[in-house]
Design a protein around this motif. Structure first.
Motif, PDB file in Angstrom:
ATOM      1  N   ASP A 157      -2.763  11.792   7.626  1.00  0.00           N
ATOM      2  CA  ASP A 157      -2.997  10.556   6.868  1.00  0.00           C
ATOM      3  C   ASP A 157      -3.851  10.820   5.635  1.00  0.00           C
ATOM      4  N   THR A 158      -4.355  12.031   5.485  1.00  0.00           N
ATOM      5  CA  THR A 158      -5.179  12.377   4.333  1.00  0.00           C
ATOM      6  C   THR A 158      -4.373  12.220   3.046  1.00  0.00           C
ATOM      7  N   ALA A 159      -4.898  11.418   2.130  1.00  0.00           N
ATOM      8  CA  ALA A 159      -4.201  11.115   0.882  1.00  0.00           C
ATOM      9  C   ALA A 159      -5.068  10.190   0.042  1.00  0.00           C
ATOM     10  N   TRP A 172       0.859  -1.184   0.000  1.00  0.00           N
ATOM     11  CA  TRP A 172       0.000   0.000   0.000  1.00  0.00           C
ATOM     12  C   TRP A 172       0.900   1.240   0.000  1.00  0.00           C
ATOM     13  N   PHE A 173       0.512   2.201  -0.814  1.00  0.00           N
ATOM     14  CA  PHE A 173       1.178   3.495  -0.883  1.00  0.00           C
ATOM     15  C   PHE A 173       0.118   4.575  -0.731  1.00  0.00           C
ATOM     16  N   ARG A 174       0.560   5.800  -0.517  1.00  0.00           N
ATOM     17  CA  ARG A 174      -0.377   6.913  -0.466  1.00  0.00           C
ATOM     18  C   ARG A 174       0.269   8.160  -1.059  1.00  0.00           C
ATOM     19  N   GLN A 175      -0.583   9.051  -1.547  1.00  0.00           N
ATOM     20  CA  GLN A 175      -0.092  10.289  -2.131  1.00  0.00           C
ATOM     21  C   GLN A 175      -1.004  11.440  -1.728  1.00  0.00           C
ATOM     22  N   ALA A 176      -0.421  12.381  -1.012  1.00  0.00           N
ATOM     23  CA  ALA A 176      -1.130  13.585  -0.613  1.00  0.00           C
ATOM     24  C   ALA A 176      -0.927  14.648  -1.683  1.00  0.00           C
ATOM     25  N   PRO A 177      -1.825  15.628  -1.768  1.00  0.00           N
ATOM     26  CA  PRO A 177      -1.688  16.677  -2.786  1.00  0.00           C
ATOM     27  C   PRO A 177      -0.340  17.380  -2.693  1.00  0.00           C
ATOM     28  N   GLY A 178       0.322  17.494  -3.836  1.00  0.00           N
ATOM     29  CA  GLY A 178       1.597  18.184  -3.893  1.00  0.00           C
ATOM     30  C   GLY A 178       2.768  17.411  -3.349  1.00  0.00           C
TER      31      GLY A 178
END
Length: 130
Positions: free
Chosen positions: A96-98, A42-48
């Motif tokens: 954790d928002t992403a 699992w990966f995550r990407q937040a804005p910017g």
């Protein structure tokens, strides 16, 4: 062609929980190998921001690893009979928002190295408010 489909994202308040799922649409990839023979991540990407590693699980679930930022709060697991990987997220924080993505680890030892992942899902949004 097998596809990875994430679900379970949503909006929660800080301290809340979500459980993400990543389901493979079929059993066998074009390589001829089944979902159950691949490690997953699992990966995550937040804005910017760059996409970052969250967690990894071996093909049989016997080995797991986590980013320091989620250790003790998130738990990765898998159900090979259901061709699904899960990410249980507790004590969520605004940081954790992403968008969260699952991915197939072709090497078996991908961990945080994105180059070791080839199949990716479309992502599911997680938003944590303070």
């Amino acid at each position: 062609q097998v596809q990875l489909v994430e679900s379970g994202g949503g909006s929660v308040e800080a301290g809340g929980s979500l459980r993400l799922s990543c389901a493979a649409s079929g059993r066998t990839f074009s390589s001829g190998r089944t979902f159950s023979t691949y490690a997953m991540g699992w990966f995550r990407q937040a804005p910017g921001k760059e996409r970052e590693f969250v967690s990894h699980i071996s093909w049989n679930g016997g080995s797991t690893s986590y980013a320091d930022s989620v250790k003790g709060r998130f738990t990765i697991s898998r159900d090979n009979a259901a061709n699904t990987v899960y990410l249980q997220m507790n004590s969520l924080k605004p940081e954790d928002t992403a968008v969260y993505y699952c991915a197939r680890d072709w090497s078996g030892s991908g961990g945080f190295d994105r180059t070791k992942y080839d199949y990716w899902g479309q992502g599911t949004q997680v938003t944590v408010s303070s």
